[in-house]
Design a protein around this motif. Structure first.
Motif, PDB file in Angstrom:
ATOM      1  N   PRO A  37    -152.057   5.814 -26.722  1.00 50.99           N
ATOM      2  CA  PRO A  37    -153.008   6.400 -25.768  1.00 50.99           C
ATOM      3  C   PRO A  37    -153.011   5.699 -24.417  1.00 50.99           C
ATOM      4  CG  PRO A  37    -154.155   5.120 -27.452  1.00 50.99           C
ATOM      5  CD  PRO A  37    -152.726   5.224 -27.892  1.00 50.99           C
ATOM      6  N   GLN A  38    -152.432   4.505 -24.346  1.00 52.62           N
ATOM      7  CA  GLN A  38    -152.389   3.783 -23.067  1.00 52.62           C
ATOM      8  C   GLN A  38    -151.451   4.459 -22.056  1.00 52.62           C
ATOM      9  OE1 GLN A  38    -151.792   2.536 -26.102  1.00 52.62           O
ATOM     10  NE2 GLN A  38    -152.637   0.474 -26.379  1.00 52.62           N
ATOM     11  N   ALA A  84    -149.249  10.646 -29.195  1.00 54.82           N
ATOM     12  CA  ALA A  84    -150.657  10.308 -29.371  1.00 54.82           C
ATOM     13  C   ALA A  84    -150.841   8.900 -29.921  1.00 54.82           C
ATOM     14  CB  ALA A  84    -151.312  11.323 -30.310  1.00 54.82           C
TER      15      ALA A  84
END
Length: 289
Positions: A108-109, A105
């Motif tokens: 996030p990319q 997490a």
């Protein structure tokens, strides 16, 4: 989560290229910030398609791609630090391409998360995913065996981010020491001729520390001499290879008496290599050459 094979290429095209192309992928470095490199993997030098590793800055990447008329097809990410991921958002705005990286997490990319044991197929290259935590918990490496390339003369390759450096290793932001040591041992177990594409130009400073650790190691002195010449000429010192690191990188030599005696001169007979590594890493964190 079970291991999986992710196929980004077209099988028919892959088979065709295995017939006509008999060369290893072309690897180029884009310097960013003070000492980072973004690696550009070009599977077929006759084609514009490339893959980017750890693009921490966007302007130099776009400039390089434009200058050489290259087309990015995907991004590979090793871990969460800003200098490895900051350029992703804008690059994917220009080119809507997949981003492969740790299942975390914190990044996030990443559009296609990867875990230990996965095989990532890009064009006709098959990268084996290795978990190498310690620098950060989610850190992975992308290993391309010789058998996964289109020529019997190709050397294996590993893109290892900040886990293993030429002459050194990354700091332990997440640790603990035994976890990082196990990750380094995993990388050291790769074939001796594996080319190491790490992400920082730290080789000179690392070898100056290595000489202090093992002053009688002639291989370190010779490598340091060669590295000084390269840096005086503003030339890159990478890639290294596994055999060179096992001979000259003190962080892969924590099982040897010379390194043990440096970290604890009064004797460390009962210390495990992981404990020696922890002491050595702490010394390097505060080292002033």
């Amino acid at each position: 989560m079970t291991a999986k094979i992710i196929d980004q290429g077209v099988k028919l095209r892959c088979i065709t290229r295995r017939i006509v192309r008999m060369c290893a992928p072309q690897i180029s470095a884009i310097p960013i910030f003070e000492n980072n490199y973004v690696w550009v993997i070009r599977p077929d030098p006759s084609q514009p398609d490339v893959y980017l590793v750890d693009p921490g800055e966007v302007v130099p990447v776009i400039s390089f791609l434009t200058k050489h008329q290259l087309l990015p097809k995907a991004i590979l990410v090793t871990h969460r630090h800003r200098d490895h991921i900051e350029g992703i958002k804008e690059i994917t705005h220009h080119w809507p391409i997949p981003v492969y990286g740790p299942d975390s997490a914190a990044i996030p990319q990443v559009t296609h998360p990867l875990i230990e044991g996965d095989v990532l197929r890009l064009d006709d290259l098959a990268f084996h995913i290795m978990a190498v935590p310690g620098h950060t918990n989610e850190h992975i490496a992308f290993f391309l065996p010789a058998s996964a390339q289109c020529t019997p003369r190709a050397a294996p390759l590993v893109f290892c981010g900040d886990a293993l450096f030429a002459g050194g290793c990354g700091r332990m932001f997440d640790g603990p020491a035994d976890l990082m040591w196990n990750s380094l041992c995993k990388l050291a177990a790769l074939p001796d001729n594996t080319l190491i594409y790490c992400t920082h130009e730290y080789t000179l400073a690392n070898l100056e520390f290595a000489v202090a650790v093992e002053p009688d190691n002639t291989a370190i002195h010779e490598r340091l001499k060669q590295t000084r010449v390269l840096r005086e000429e503003a030339r890159i010192t990478l890639p290294s290879n596994i055999l060179m690191e096992k001979r000259t990188n003190p962080f892969l030599r924590c099982h040897l008496d010379g390194v043990k005696n440096f970290v604890c001169p009064e004797g460390v007979n009962n210390y495990s290599p992981a404990q020696v590594f922890a002491l050595l890493r702490a010394l390097k964190d505060n080292w002033a050459s």
